[in-house]
Design a protein around this motif. Structure first.
Motif, PDB file in Angstrom:
ATOM      1  N   HIS A 229       0.470  -1.123   0.210  1.00 30.47           N
ATOM      2  CA  HIS A 229       0.344  -0.166  -0.647  1.00 30.47           C
ATOM      3  C   HIS A 229       0.738   1.614   0.080  1.00 30.47           C
ATOM      4  N   CYS A 230       2.183   1.138   0.282  1.00 30.37           N
ATOM      5  CA  CYS A 230       3.169   2.487   0.104  1.00 30.37           C
ATOM      6  C   CYS A 230       3.459   2.712  -1.343  1.00 30.37           C
ATOM      7  N   ILE A 231       3.293   1.911  -2.122  1.00 31.64           N
ATOM      8  CA  ILE A 231       2.965   2.346  -3.668  1.00 31.64           C
ATOM      9  C   ILE A 231       2.195   2.549  -4.508  1.00 31.64           C
ATOM     10  N   LEU A 232       2.301   3.938  -4.461  1.00 30.55           N
ATOM     11  CA  LEU A 232       1.072   5.095  -5.188  1.00 30.55           C
ATOM     12  C   LEU A 232       1.393   5.185  -6.196  1.00 30.55           C
ATOM     13  N   ASP A 233       1.829   5.215  -6.922  1.00 28.43           N
ATOM     14  CA  ASP A 233       1.834   4.509  -8.748  1.00 28.43           C
ATOM     15  C   ASP A 233       2.920   3.862  -9.364  1.00 28.43           C
ATOM     16  N   MET A 234       3.183   3.420 -10.013  1.00 26.97           N
ATOM     17  CA  MET A 234       4.800   2.686 -10.322  1.00 26.97           C
ATOM     18  C   MET A 234       5.608   3.559 -11.299  1.00 26.97           C
ATOM     19  N   GLN A 235       5.323   4.535 -11.186  1.00 32.28           N
ATOM     20  CA  GLN A 235       6.029   5.419 -11.878  1.00 32.28           C
ATOM     21  C   GLN A 235       7.336   5.757 -11.189  1.00 32.28           C
ATOM     22  N   LEU A 236       8.714   4.442 -11.304  1.00 31.21           N
ATOM     23  CA  LEU A 236      10.136   4.394 -11.178  1.00 31.21           C
ATOM     24  C   LEU A 236      10.846   5.899  -9.976  1.00 31.21           C
ATOM     25  N   ARG A 237      10.383   6.970 -11.179  1.00 27.44           N
ATOM     26  CA  ARG A 237      11.374   8.192 -11.258  1.00 27.44           C
ATOM     27  C   ARG A 237      10.785   8.472  -9.887  1.00 27.44           C
ATOM     28  N   PHE A 238       9.701   8.012  -9.772  1.00 23.61           N
ATOM     29  CA  PHE A 238       8.702   9.259  -8.741  1.00 23.61           C
ATOM     30  C   PHE A 238       9.993   8.185  -6.829  1.00 23.61           C
ATOM     31  N   TYR A 239      10.680   7.797  -7.061  1.00 19.14           N
ATOM     32  CA  TYR A 239      10.930   7.084  -5.927  1.00 19.14           C
ATOM     33  C   TYR A 239      12.286   7.450  -5.381  1.00 19.14           C
TER      34      TYR A 239
ATOM     35  N   TYR B 285      22.892  15.527   7.175  1.00 18.19           N
ATOM     36  CA  TYR B 285      23.568  14.135   6.670  1.00 18.19           C
ATOM     37  C   TYR B 285      24.141  14.213   7.909  1.00 18.19           C
ATOM     38  N   GLU B 286      24.369  12.680   7.706  1.00 17.26           N
ATOM     39  CA  GLU B 286      26.041  12.409   9.424  1.00 17.26           C
ATOM     40  C   GLU B 286      26.629  10.950   8.553  1.00 17.26           C
ATOM     41  N   GLY B 287      26.792  11.012   7.552  1.00 15.69           N
ATOM     42  CA  GLY B 287      27.913  10.048   6.229  1.00 15.69           C
ATOM     43  C   GLY B 287      27.769   9.128   6.161  1.00 15.69           C
ATOM     44  N   GLY B 288      26.727   8.288   6.991  1.00 16.28           N
ATOM     45  CA  GLY B 288      26.086   7.016   7.002  1.00 16.28           C
ATOM     46  C   GLY B 288      25.553   6.621   5.103  1.00 16.28           C
ATOM     47  N   GLU B 289      24.996   7.692   5.190  1.00 13.92           N
ATOM     48  CA  GLU B 289      23.814   7.605   3.999  1.00 13.92           C
ATOM     49  C   GLU B 289      23.461   6.719   3.089  1.00 13.92           C
ATOM     50  N   GLN B 290      23.133   6.347   2.434  1.00 14.75           N
ATOM     51  CA  GLN B 290      23.152   5.767   0.613  1.00 14.75           C
ATOM     52  C   GLN B 290      21.595   5.550   0.308  1.00 14.75           C
ATOM     53  N   PRO B 291      21.681   6.305  -0.524  1.00 19.22           N
ATOM     54  CA  PRO B 291      20.109   7.021  -1.645  1.00 19.22           C
ATOM     55  C   PRO B 291      20.336   5.962  -2.539  1.00 19.22           C
ATOM     56  N   ARG B 292      19.075   5.488  -2.971  1.00 18.35           N
ATOM     57  CA  ARG B 292      19.573   4.996  -4.207  1.00 18.35           C
ATOM     58  C   ARG B 292      18.014   5.010  -4.834  1.00 18.35           C
ATOM     59  N   SER B 293      18.076   4.711  -6.615  1.00 17.09           N
ATOM     60  CA  SER B 293      17.080   5.287  -7.270  1.00 17.09           C
ATOM     61  C   SER B 293      16.388   3.729  -6.874  1.00 17.09           C
ATOM     62  N   VAL B 294      15.565   3.094  -7.690  1.00 14.85           N
ATOM     63  CA  VAL B 294      14.520   2.256  -7.930  1.00 14.85           C
ATOM     64  C   VAL B 294      14.078   1.753  -9.235  1.00 14.85           C
ATOM     65  N   SER B 295      14.560   0.714  -9.707  1.00 15.62           N
ATOM     66  CA  SER B 295      14.744  -0.176 -10.989  1.00 15.62           C
ATOM     67  C   SER B 295      13.341  -0.493 -11.174  1.00 15.62           C
TER      68      SER B 295
ATOM     69  N   LEU C 259       8.621  -5.908  -2.815  1.00 21.21           N
ATOM     70  CA  LEU C 259       9.772  -5.326  -2.825  1.00 21.21           C
ATOM     71  C   LEU C 259      10.150  -4.665  -3.839  1.00 21.21           C
ATOM     72  N   LEU C 260      11.580  -4.147  -3.821  1.00 16.86           N
ATOM     73  CA  LEU C 260      11.709  -2.992  -4.777  1.00 16.86           C
ATOM     74  C   LEU C 260      12.999  -2.835  -4.929  1.00 16.86           C
ATOM     75  N   LYS C 261      13.147  -3.118  -6.105  1.00 16.67           N
ATOM     76  CA  LYS C 261      14.960  -3.381  -6.706  1.00 16.67           C
ATOM     77  C   LYS C 261      15.756  -1.870  -7.099  1.00 16.67           C
ATOM     78  N   LEU C 262      16.684  -1.916  -6.189  1.00 16.51           N
ATOM     79  CA  LEU C 262      17.013  -0.783  -5.971  1.00 16.51           C
ATOM     80  C   LEU C 262      18.307  -0.756  -7.727  1.00 16.51           C
TER      81      LEU C 262
END
Length: 273
Positions: free
Chosen positions: A79-89, A101-111, A131-134
């Motif tokens: 239910h967290c998936i609001l739509d299927m457009q990958l670029r929004f996540y 920013y604390e130095g340990g963050e690893q942001p990833r887009s969703v593929s 499931l979200l593939k990074l």
């Protein structure tokens, strides 16, 4: 994000296991999930923040939690998936204070977004898992770690203490925290949770209930995040925050309901290719 309801082995019961001491140098991190406190830094290293760019401007905001289950996959609620457009996540691992920013963050887009085929959009029908593939692998460090799973079909005894974690509202209609929250929360076995006066038929055996004491619960923004339970010598993600009562997050006899991870092991492993 949620309407009717919010937010949020060997077979059989496991034996209760003593929880390790979560104090750090005799210091408790205070603050407030509903009824909780600031989490211990680097304790819940599989915790993810699922973020959404509503206007496609590159400005992302936290909407849900998640759990890192491999270097390339994060588990969350369907239910967290609001739509299927990958670029929004995007998904951020290794975060603690969302606004620093604390130095340990690893942001990833969703593929890739993988919804459970049994998800109908109705929370009480269950199968609230995705499931979200990074876009690229996450590396393990002192801030990030892959979650442990329970055994297939493993269940927890009534009253077993787990921890709920997330950046959700501190109270119904209240504020959201900057810092990741944690709270001990007791499991409510299915026979109790599915009884009249509790969640009745809204709860399936593929779900886990925890809380219901009127004090501690998940709330909006915690959806998709983990139910962390110390079983068989390790912290394991036994649940994915799915729903709770719509009128107030922490109502007596209306515990937070989680998708039971042990019911979906075959599906999870079949999709992580």
């Amino acid at each position: 994000m949620i309407h009717l309801v919010v937010l949020l082995s060997c077979l059989g019961l496991i034996q209760a296991t003593a929880l390790p001491d979560l104090t750090v140098s005799n210091e408790r991190y205070t603050g407030k999930v509903v009824g909780g406190s600031n989490a211990h830094p680097s304790m819940w290293r599989w915790q993810a923040s699922l973020q959404y760019d509503n206007w496609n401007t590159g400005s992302f905001a936290h909407i849900c939690g998640g759990s890192l289950i491999s270097s390339l996959y994060v588990m969350t609620a369907a239910h967290c998936i609001l739509d299927m457009q990958l670029r929004f996540y995007r998904v951020v691992l290794g975060d603690y204070d969302l606004y620093k920013y604390e130095g340990g963050e690893q942001p990833r887009s969703v593929s890739r977004i993988i919804m459970h085929p049994g998800w109908t959009g109705d929370l009480v029908n269950g199968n609230d898992i995705a499931l979200l593939k990074l876009s690229s692998p996450v590396y393990g460090n002192s801030y990030t770690e892959i979650a442990n799973f329970p055994y297939p079909d493993q269940t927890l005894p009534n009253g077993f203490t787990c921890y709920i974690t997330g950046w959700g509202l501190l109270a119904t209609g209240g504020t959201t925290p900057d810092i990741l929250q944690e709270a001990p929360i007791p499991v409510v076995e299915h026979s109790v949770c599915a009884s009249p006066g509790w969640w009745s038929t809204a709860v399936k055996k593929t779900m886990v209930c925890a809380g219901g004491d009127g004090k501690t619960s998940g709330c909006q923004g915690d959806s998709g995040g983990p139910l962390n339970c110390y079983t068989d010598g390790a912290w394991r993600v036994h649940g994915v925050v799915s729903f709770g009562p719509a009128s107030n997050c922490n109502i007596y006899t209306k515990p937070t309901v989680f998708t039971r991870v042990s019911s979906f092991m075959d599906w999870i492993y079949s999709e992580m290719v």
